[in-house]
Design a protein around this motif. Sequence first.
Motif, PDB file in Angstrom:
ATOM      1  N   SER A 135       0.882  -1.046  -0.096  1.00  0.00           N
ATOM      2  CA  SER A 135      -0.126   0.161   0.012  1.00  0.00           C
ATOM      3  C   SER A 135       0.957   1.249  -0.018  1.00  0.00           C
ATOM      4  CB  SER A 135      -0.780   0.041   1.371  1.00  0.00           C
ATOM      5  OG  SER A 135      -1.483   1.265   1.544  1.00  0.00           O
ATOM      6  N   VAL A 136       0.384   2.235  -0.829  1.00  0.00           N
ATOM      7  CA  VAL A 136       1.154   3.419  -0.845  1.00  0.00           C
ATOM      8  C   VAL A 136       0.032   4.485  -0.559  1.00  0.00           C
ATOM      9  CG1 VAL A 136       2.396   5.371  -2.315  1.00  0.00           C
ATOM     10  CG2 VAL A 136       2.763   2.877  -2.514  1.00  0.00           C
ATOM     11  N   GLN A 137       0.406   5.243   0.598  1.00  0.00           N
ATOM     12  CA  GLN A 137      -0.689   6.152   0.965  1.00  0.00           C
ATOM     13  C   GLN A 137      -0.172   7.475   1.303  1.00  0.00           C
ATOM     14  OE1 GLN A 137      -1.961   4.202   4.843  1.00  0.00           O
ATOM     15  NE2 GLN A 137      -4.138   5.047   4.668  1.00  0.00           N
ATOM     16  N   ILE A 138      -1.024   8.609   1.138  1.00  0.00           N
ATOM     17  CA  ILE A 138      -0.841   9.785   1.568  1.00  0.00           C
ATOM     18  C   ILE A 138      -1.831  10.081   2.853  1.00  0.00           C
ATOM     19  CG2 ILE A 138      -1.042  12.304   0.949  1.00  0.00           C
ATOM     20  CD1 ILE A 138      -0.085  11.452  -1.890  1.00  0.00           C
ATOM     21  N   VAL A 139      -1.136  10.346   3.792  1.00  0.00           N
ATOM     22  CA  VAL A 139      -1.908  10.705   5.120  1.00  0.00           C
ATOM     23  C   VAL A 139      -1.637  12.354   5.515  1.00  0.00           C
ATOM     24  CG1 VAL A 139      -2.352  10.389   7.467  1.00  0.00           C
ATOM     25  CG2 VAL A 139      -1.776   8.357   5.891  1.00  0.00           C
ATOM     26  N   ASP A 140      -2.736  13.129   5.560  1.00  0.00           N
ATOM     27  CA  ASP A 140      -2.613  14.589   5.894  1.00  0.00           C
ATOM     28  C   ASP A 140      -3.149  14.518   7.231  1.00  0.00           C
ATOM     29  OD1 ASP A 140      -2.161  15.804   3.247  1.00  0.00           O
ATOM     30  OD2 ASP A 140      -4.264  15.161   2.662  1.00  0.00           O
ATOM     31  N   ASN A 141      -2.205  15.314   8.109  1.00  0.00           N
ATOM     32  CA  ASN A 141      -2.385  15.503   9.589  1.00  0.00           C
ATOM     33  C   ASN A 141      -2.138  16.795   9.667  1.00  0.00           C
ATOM     34  OD1 ASN A 141      -2.696  15.178  11.952  1.00  0.00           O
ATOM     35  ND2 ASN A 141      -0.649  13.800  12.431  1.00  0.00           N
ATOM     36  N   GLY A 142      -3.275  17.612   9.749  1.00  0.00           N
ATOM     37  CA  GLY A 142      -2.962  19.107   9.775  1.00  0.00           C
ATOM     38  C   GLY A 142      -2.138  19.717   8.778  1.00  0.00           C
ATOM     39  N   ALA A 143      -0.991  20.645   8.988  1.00  0.00           N
ATOM     40  CA  ALA A 143      -0.155  21.032   8.024  1.00  0.00           C
ATOM     41  C   ALA A 143       0.811  19.993   7.647  1.00  0.00           C
ATOM     42  CB  ALA A 143       0.766  22.210   8.782  1.00  0.00           C
ATOM     43  N   ASP A 144       1.008  18.581   7.972  1.00  0.00           N
ATOM     44  CA  ASP A 144       1.711  17.838   7.630  1.00  0.00           C
ATOM     45  C   ASP A 144       1.192  16.633   6.708  1.00  0.00           C
ATOM     46  OD1 ASP A 144       4.145  18.561   9.335  1.00  0.00           O
ATOM     47  OD2 ASP A 144       3.063  17.574  11.054  1.00  0.00           O
ATOM     48  N   ARG A 145       1.935  16.367   5.726  1.00  0.00           N
ATOM     49  CA  ARG A 145       1.441  15.355   4.955  1.00  0.00           C
ATOM     50  C   ARG A 145       2.626  14.202   4.921  1.00  0.00           C
ATOM     51  NH1 ARG A 145       0.820  16.664  -0.999  1.00  0.00           N
ATOM     52  NH2 ARG A 145      -0.869  15.104  -1.068  1.00  0.00           N
ATOM     53  N   TRP A 146       1.948  12.902   5.096  1.00  0.00           N
ATOM     54  CA  TRP A 146       2.915  11.814   5.250  1.00  0.00           C
ATOM     55  C   TRP A 146       2.670  10.899   4.026  1.00  0.00           C
ATOM     56  CZ3 TRP A 146       6.456  12.142   9.295  1.00  0.00           C
ATOM     57  CH2 TRP A 146       5.928  12.895  10.257  1.00  0.00           C
ATOM     58  N   GLY A 147       3.856  10.320   3.658  1.00  0.00           N
ATOM     59  CA  GLY A 147       3.786   9.149   2.702  1.00  0.00           C
ATOM     60  C   GLY A 147       3.996   7.873   3.476  1.00  0.00           C
ATOM     61  N   VAL A 148       3.238   6.893   3.351  1.00  0.00           N
ATOM     62  CA  VAL A 148       2.947   5.724   4.388  1.00  0.00           C
ATOM     63  C   VAL A 148       3.278   4.584   2.996  1.00  0.00           C
ATOM     64  CG1 VAL A 148       1.901   4.220   5.804  1.00  0.00           C
ATOM     65  CG2 VAL A 148       1.773   6.615   6.163  1.00  0.00           C
ATOM     66  N   VAL A 149       4.240   3.634   3.305  1.00  0.00           N
ATOM     67  CA  VAL A 149       4.340   2.300   2.569  1.00  0.00           C
ATOM     68  C   VAL A 149       4.190   1.215   3.670  1.00  0.00           C
ATOM     69  CG1 VAL A 149       5.950   1.014   0.939  1.00  0.00           C
ATOM     70  CG2 VAL A 149       5.672   3.521   0.764  1.00  0.00           C
TER      71      VAL A 149
END
Length: 183
Positions: A124-138
């Motif tokens: 899974s490749v996922q983009i997670v938005d957490n307020g002002a932060d954006r994370w890439g999760v594999v």
Amino acid sequence: MGAITVTQIPLPQNSLVIGSLCPIHYGDAYRMALPKHFTGGVDELTELIFSPAANPSWAARLARLRNGIVRFFGLKTMGPSSRPSEGAGPSQPAPRRRLFPVIERTGRELLLGLDDRHLDFRISVQIVDNGADRWGVVTTVVRFHNLLGRAYFLPVKPIHRRMVPAIMKKAVAAWEKANPLGE
């Protein structure tokens, strides 16, 4: 952006990967902060992660060695990359994303994977938005079918645990080099 940090995290329970294989015999997940000026979506992030620019040279050599060995056991080898079809839209899976077929997608996540005689895996490749932060999760999960699958994965597991964070770091570094801040 400075140093790129990749952190191992628990399997994200809101991911398509959860429930994609049953049972899950192995799973891991890695997260990294995306550059503030990265405005791309999950397709662009997936392309970055699976691009040749993100593949460490040692990983490419190991993949060639793996292909030579697994051929003798009748297992699938990794071939040349394929591009997604032009007709695939946000609600339809593209047939392939680099080496692995796209199984399912949402606006924020792509689920890729392969099934073979010895094991099945999902990435899974996922983009997670957490307020002002954006994370890439594999996230990677594996289901073994037999002893061959377990034996195969034994030497792969420590390499996989080094390779995924290395690829993620290299992908973001390559993107930052091609897209310097302020341009």
